[in-house]
Design a protein around this motif. Sequence first.
Motif, PDB file in Angstrom:
ATOM      1  N   GLN A 154       0.861  -1.167   0.000  1.00 27.75           N
ATOM      2  CA  GLN A 154       0.000   0.000   0.000  1.00 27.75           C
ATOM      3  C   GLN A 154       0.905   1.228   0.000  1.00 27.75           C
ATOM      4  O   GLN A 154       1.836   1.318   0.789  1.00 27.75           O
ATOM      5  N   ASN A 155       0.653   2.158  -0.905  1.00 29.38           N
ATOM      6  CA  ASN A 155       1.423   3.396  -0.984  1.00 29.38           C
ATOM      7  C   ASN A 155       0.549   4.550  -0.536  1.00 29.38           C
ATOM      8  O   ASN A 155      -0.536   4.748  -1.072  1.00 29.38           O
ATOM      9  N   ILE A 156       1.044   5.326   0.447  1.00 29.32           N
ATOM     10  CA  ILE A 156       0.258   6.417   1.012  1.00 29.32           C
ATOM     11  C   ILE A 156       1.097   7.697   0.979  1.00 29.32           C
ATOM     12  O   ILE A 156       2.218   7.715   1.489  1.00 29.32           O
ATOM     13  N   LEU A 157       0.555   8.760   0.395  1.00 30.08           N
ATOM     14  CA  LEU A 157       1.202  10.072   0.390  1.00 30.08           C
ATOM     15  C   LEU A 157       0.576  10.907   1.496  1.00 30.08           C
ATOM     16  O   LEU A 157      -0.648  11.040   1.562  1.00 30.08           O
ATOM     17  N   VAL A 158       1.418  11.455   2.391  1.00 29.97           N
ATOM     18  CA  VAL A 158       0.913  12.266   3.497  1.00 29.97           C
ATOM     19  C   VAL A 158       1.477  13.678   3.391  1.00 29.97           C
ATOM     20  O   VAL A 158       2.592  13.886   2.914  1.00 29.97           O
ATOM     21  N   SER A 159       0.681  14.661   3.852  1.00 26.72           N
ATOM     22  CA  SER A 159       1.101  16.059   3.720  1.00 26.72           C
ATOM     23  C   SER A 159       1.144  16.812   5.048  1.00 26.72           C
ATOM     24  O   SER A 159       1.438  18.001   5.059  1.00 26.72           O
ATOM     25  N   ASN A 160       0.839  16.127   6.163  1.00 21.96           N
ATOM     26  CA  ASN A 160       0.955  16.778   7.467  1.00 21.96           C
ATOM     27  C   ASN A 160       1.139  15.702   8.544  1.00 21.96           C
ATOM     28  O   ASN A 160       0.904  14.521   8.298  1.00 21.96           O
ATOM     29  N   VAL A 175       0.673   5.671   9.737  1.00 23.60           N
ATOM     30  CA  VAL A 175       1.495   4.733  10.505  1.00 23.60           C
ATOM     31  C   VAL A 175       0.615   3.841  11.376  1.00 23.60           C
ATOM     32  O   VAL A 175       0.839   2.631  11.467  1.00 23.60           O
ATOM     33  N   SER A 176      -0.402   4.411  11.995  1.00 27.26           N
ATOM     34  CA  SER A 176      -1.301   3.625  12.853  1.00 27.26           C
ATOM     35  C   SER A 176      -2.011   2.525  12.074  1.00 27.26           C
ATOM     36  O   SER A 176      -2.276   1.452  12.608  1.00 27.26           O
ATOM     37  N   THR A 225       4.865   7.965   2.091  1.00 24.44           N
ATOM     38  CA  THR A 225       5.696   8.978   1.453  1.00 24.44           C
ATOM     39  C   THR A 225       5.347  10.352   2.000  1.00 24.44           C
ATOM     40  O   THR A 225       4.178  10.753   1.989  1.00 24.44           O
ATOM     41  N   LEU A 226       6.375  11.068   2.484  1.00 18.66           N
ATOM     42  CA  LEU A 226       6.190  12.431   2.974  1.00 18.66           C
ATOM     43  C   LEU A 226       6.209  13.388   1.792  1.00 18.66           C
ATOM     44  O   LEU A 226       7.129  13.353   0.973  1.00 18.66           O
ATOM     45  N   GLU A 227       5.195  14.245   1.716  1.00 17.12           N
ATOM     46  CA  GLU A 227       5.081  15.226   0.633  1.00 17.12           C
ATOM     47  C   GLU A 227       6.274  16.182   0.648  1.00 17.12           C
ATOM     48  O   GLU A 227       6.764  16.571   1.710  1.00 17.12           O
ATOM     49  N   ASN A 228       6.731  16.562  -0.537  1.00 16.51           N
ATOM     50  CA  ASN A 228       7.819  17.531  -0.667  1.00 16.51           C
ATOM     51  C   ASN A 228       7.373  18.866  -0.095  1.00 16.51           C
ATOM     52  O   ASN A 228       6.444  19.484  -0.608  1.00 16.51           O
ATOM     53  N   ILE A 244       7.933   1.253   5.231  1.00 17.09           N
ATOM     54  CA  ILE A 244       8.908   2.214   4.716  1.00 17.09           C
ATOM     55  C   ILE A 244       8.324   3.612   4.794  1.00 17.09           C
ATOM     56  O   ILE A 244       7.199   3.849   4.361  1.00 17.09           O
ATOM     57  N   ILE A 245       9.112   4.549   5.336  1.00 15.56           N
ATOM     58  CA  ILE A 245       8.740   5.961   5.338  1.00 15.56           C
ATOM     59  C   ILE A 245       9.819   6.669   4.549  1.00 15.56           C
ATOM     60  O   ILE A 245      11.009   6.568   4.873  1.00 15.56           O
TER      61      ILE A 245
END
Length: 92
Positions: free
Chosen positions: A21-27, A35-36, A45-48, A69-70
């Motif tokens: 599962q791929n998840i893009l997060v922005s905050n 993560v939970s 993936t942390l947003e640029n 993976i983060i």
Amino acid sequence: MPKILSSLLAIIFSVTCSFAQNILVSNPSQLQEAVSNAKPGTIITLENKEWKNAEITIRGKGTKEKPIIIQAQSPGLVIISGKSFLKIAGEH
């Protein structure tokens, strides 16, 4: 015919579940939620952007074969600054 349909659905379900599962997060709150809910093999993936004054605590349970993976969206473009902290814990 119903047996064939149910067998086909079972195969599709098992193949779908095997992909990470791929998840893009922005905050930070989206990161905490991702993560939970992360399962072994999840990629978060942390947003640029600049993550200013971000209080980030990460605790996950991956496996040796499928770690959680983060990662940065792009290397060098995710900056954690200000009064931020990052705590990482977990097991595999």
